[in-house]
Design a protein around this motif. Structure first.
Motif, PDB file in Angstrom:
ATOM      1  N   GLY A  42      30.243  29.180  77.344  1.00 49.09           N
ATOM      2  CA  GLY A  42      29.644  27.852  77.311  1.00 49.09           C
ATOM      3  C   GLY A  42      30.556  26.761  76.801  1.00 49.09           C
ATOM      4  N   ASN A  43      31.771  27.147  76.421  1.00 45.92           N
ATOM      5  CA  ASN A  43      32.724  26.152  75.895  1.00 45.92           C
ATOM      6  C   ASN A  43      33.902  25.963  76.846  1.00 45.92           C
ATOM      7  OD1 ASN A  43      31.102  26.108  73.681  1.00 45.92           O
ATOM      8  ND2 ASN A  43      32.626  26.915  72.247  1.00 45.92           N
ATOM      9  N   GLU A  44      34.588  24.858  76.691  1.00 48.68           N
ATOM     10  CA  GLU A  44      35.809  24.650  77.449  1.00 48.68           C
ATOM     11  C   GLU A  44      36.944  25.471  76.833  1.00 48.68           C
ATOM     12  OE1 GLU A  44      35.024  20.077  78.999  1.00 48.68           O
ATOM     13  OE2 GLU A  44      36.719  20.526  77.690  1.00 48.68           O
ATOM     14  N   ARG A  45      37.931  25.722  77.660  1.00 54.57           N
ATOM     15  CA  ARG A  45      39.113  26.424  77.159  1.00 54.57           C
ATOM     16  C   ARG A  45      39.855  25.536  76.175  1.00 54.57           C
ATOM     17  NH1 ARG A  45      42.265  28.926  81.923  1.00 54.57           N
ATOM     18  NH2 ARG A  45      42.665  26.721  82.382  1.00 54.57           N
ATOM     19  N   GLU A  46      40.307  26.118  75.063  1.00 55.41           N
ATOM     20  CA  GLU A  46      40.997  25.348  74.032  1.00 55.41           C
ATOM     21  C   GLU A  46      42.333  25.994  73.702  1.00 55.41           C
ATOM     22  OE1 GLU A  46      39.121  25.317  70.192  1.00 55.41           O
ATOM     23  OE2 GLU A  46      38.673  27.460  70.224  1.00 55.41           O
ATOM     24  N   GLY A  47      43.275  25.170  73.316  1.00 56.85           N
ATOM     25  CA  GLY A  47      44.582  25.671  72.916  1.00 56.85           C
ATOM     26  C   GLY A  47      44.531  26.275  71.530  1.00 56.85           C
ATOM     27  N   VAL A  48      45.162  27.413  71.374  1.00 54.49           N
ATOM     28  CA  VAL A  48      45.227  28.114  70.088  1.00 54.49           C
ATOM     29  C   VAL A  48      46.587  27.887  69.436  1.00 54.49           C
ATOM     30  CG1 VAL A  48      45.230  30.392  68.998  1.00 54.49           C
ATOM     31  CG2 VAL A  48      43.563  29.863  70.798  1.00 54.49           C
ATOM     32  N   GLY A  49      47.634  28.031  70.218  1.00 56.87           N
ATOM     33  CA  GLY A  49      48.974  27.836  69.691  1.00 56.87           C
ATOM     34  C   GLY A  49      50.002  28.024  70.773  1.00 56.87           C
ATOM     35  N   CYS A  50      51.251  27.668  70.460  1.00 58.91           N
ATOM     36  CA  CYS A  50      52.317  27.845  71.440  1.00 58.91           C
ATOM     37  C   CYS A  50      53.596  28.280  70.746  1.00 58.91           C
ATOM     38  CB  CYS A  50      52.559  26.585  72.259  1.00 58.91           C
ATOM     39  SG  CYS A  50      53.205  25.215  71.323  1.00 58.91           S
ATOM     40  N   SER A  56      62.103  29.220  68.885  1.00 64.05           N
ATOM     41  CA  SER A  56      61.065  29.993  68.191  1.00 64.05           C
ATOM     42  C   SER A  56      60.131  29.149  67.330  1.00 64.05           C
ATOM     43  CB  SER A  56      61.681  31.109  67.331  1.00 64.05           C
ATOM     44  OG  SER A  56      62.395  32.015  68.144  1.00 64.05           O
ATOM     45  N   THR A  57      60.081  27.843  67.562  1.00 61.27           N
ATOM     46  CA  THR A  57      59.113  27.039  66.822  1.00 61.27           C
ATOM     47  C   THR A  57      57.708  27.294  67.369  1.00 61.27           C
ATOM     48  OG1 THR A  57      59.483  25.169  68.297  1.00 61.27           O
ATOM     49  CG2 THR A  57      60.740  25.220  66.238  1.00 61.27           C
ATOM     50  N   THR A  58      56.752  27.080  66.504  1.00 59.62           N
ATOM     51  CA  THR A  58      55.362  27.329  66.866  1.00 59.62           C
ATOM     52  C   THR A  58      54.471  26.172  66.434  1.00 59.62           C
ATOM     53  OG1 THR A  58      55.087  28.559  64.797  1.00 59.62           O
ATOM     54  CG2 THR A  58      55.522  29.860  66.781  1.00 59.62           C
ATOM     55  N   TYR A  59      53.360  26.027  67.109  1.00 60.70           N
ATOM     56  CA  TYR A  59      52.332  25.058  66.763  1.00 60.70           C
ATOM     57  C   TYR A  59      50.985  25.761  66.889  1.00 60.70           C
ATOM     58  CZ  TYR A  59      55.885  21.475  67.193  1.00 60.70           C
ATOM     59  OH  TYR A  59      57.012  20.726  67.016  1.00 60.70           O
ATOM     60  N   TYR A  60      50.072  25.417  65.974  1.00 62.33           N
ATOM     61  CA  TYR A  60      48.766  26.070  65.954  1.00 62.33           C
ATOM     62  C   TYR A  60      47.648  25.048  65.835  1.00 62.33           C
ATOM     63  CZ  TYR A  60      51.622  30.145  64.839  1.00 62.33           C
ATOM     64  OH  TYR A  60      52.567  31.141  64.871  1.00 62.33           O
ATOM     65  N   ALA A  61      46.524  25.388  66.429  1.00 63.45           N
ATOM     66  CA  ALA A  61      45.323  24.591  66.226  1.00 63.45           C
ATOM     67  C   ALA A  61      44.888  24.719  64.769  1.00 63.45           C
ATOM     68  CB  ALA A  61      44.217  25.085  67.158  1.00 63.45           C
ATOM     69  N   ASP A  62      44.278  23.673  64.240  1.00 62.18           N
ATOM     70  CA  ASP A  62      43.842  23.691  62.840  1.00 62.18           C
ATOM     71  C   ASP A  62      42.886  24.848  62.561  1.00 62.18           C
ATOM     72  OD1 ASP A  62      43.698  20.070  62.428  1.00 62.18           O
ATOM     73  OD2 ASP A  62      45.358  21.485  62.234  1.00 62.18           O
ATOM     74  N   SER A  63      42.092  25.206  63.548  1.00 61.98           N
ATOM     75  CA  SER A  63      41.074  26.246  63.357  1.00 61.98           C
ATOM     76  C   SER A  63      41.672  27.633  63.117  1.00 61.98           C
ATOM     77  CB  SER A  63      40.143  26.292  64.564  1.00 61.98           C
ATOM     78  OG  SER A  63      40.874  26.543  65.747  1.00 61.98           O
ATOM     79  N   VAL A  64      42.947  27.825  63.483  1.00 57.83           N
ATOM     80  CA  VAL A  64      43.559  29.149  63.330  1.00 57.83           C
ATOM     81  C   VAL A  64      44.781  29.125  62.416  1.00 57.83           C
ATOM     82  CG1 VAL A  64      42.777  29.748  65.649  1.00 57.83           C
ATOM     83  CG2 VAL A  64      45.140  29.002  65.319  1.00 57.83           C
ATOM     84  N   LYS A  65      45.183  27.945  61.976  1.00 59.08           N
ATOM     85  CA  LYS A  65      46.383  27.821  61.160  1.00 59.08           C
ATOM     86  C   LYS A  65      46.247  28.652  59.889  1.00 59.08           C
ATOM     87  CE  LYS A  65      47.977  23.786  61.735  1.00 59.08           C
ATOM     88  NZ  LYS A  65      48.194  22.316  61.663  1.00 59.08           N
ATOM     89  N   GLY A  66      47.282  29.431  59.591  1.00 57.67           N
ATOM     90  CA  GLY A  66      47.258  30.283  58.418  1.00 57.67           C
ATOM     91  C   GLY A  66      46.676  31.656  58.674  1.00 57.67           C
ATOM     92  N   ARG A  67      46.030  31.832  59.815  1.00 62.59           N
ATOM     93  CA  ARG A  67      45.447  33.138  60.157  1.00 62.59           C
ATOM     94  C   ARG A  67      46.114  33.763  61.383  1.00 62.59           C
ATOM     95  NH1 ARG A  67      40.350  33.389  61.898  1.00 62.59           N
ATOM     96  NH2 ARG A  67      40.336  31.291  62.790  1.00 62.59           N
TER      97      ARG A  67
END
Length: 127
Positions: A42-50, A56-67
């Motif tokens: 029921g939700n749209e697709r959302e980005g988690v990280g790249c 080797s740099t990374t970026y994360y959505a706030d909802s998963v940062k640190g986990r």
């Protein structure tokens, strides 16, 4: 067929961990930044990280940062999404895709910038 191939999903209890893998079929993974996405019912697709293959740099959505943590193997043929401290709201189908034609990402991924989508792997967090 040119597509990413995800694996490693499953059922896990809250607080548990899973590691997802992303490999390539029909293209060379190491040439592109790789994004991880998820879609709950029921939700749209959302980005988690790249993950940038260039440095080797990374970026994360706030909802998963640190986990969640994204890494790659030394051969640059597989990108991993390590998911720790999982919550029920992490439930969904997880996808990886390539940021064609770039090997670097600069922010949490958005779907329109990515290609070669896989079929996804189901992650269910439930007791």
């Amino acid at each position: 067929q040119v597509q990413a191939v995800e694996s490693g999903g499953g059922l896990v209890q809250p607080g548990g961990s899973l590691r997802l893998s992303c490999a390539a079929s029909g293209f060379t993974l190491e040439y592109y930044a790789i994004g991880w996405f998820r879609q709950a019912p029921g939700n749209e697709r959302e980005g988690v990280g790249c993950f940038s293959m260039s440095d080797s740099t990374t970026y994360y959505a706030d909802s998963v940062k640190g986990r969640f943590t994204i890494t790659r193997d030394n051969a640059k043929t597989t990108v991993y999404l390590q998911m720790n401290s999982l919550k029920p709201e992490d439930t969904g189908v997880y996808f990886c895709a390539a940021r064609v034609p770039w090997d670097t990402c600069y922010d949490v991924p958005t779907s329109e910038e990515y290609r070669h989508w896989g079929q996804g792997t189901q992650v269910t967090v439930s007791s």
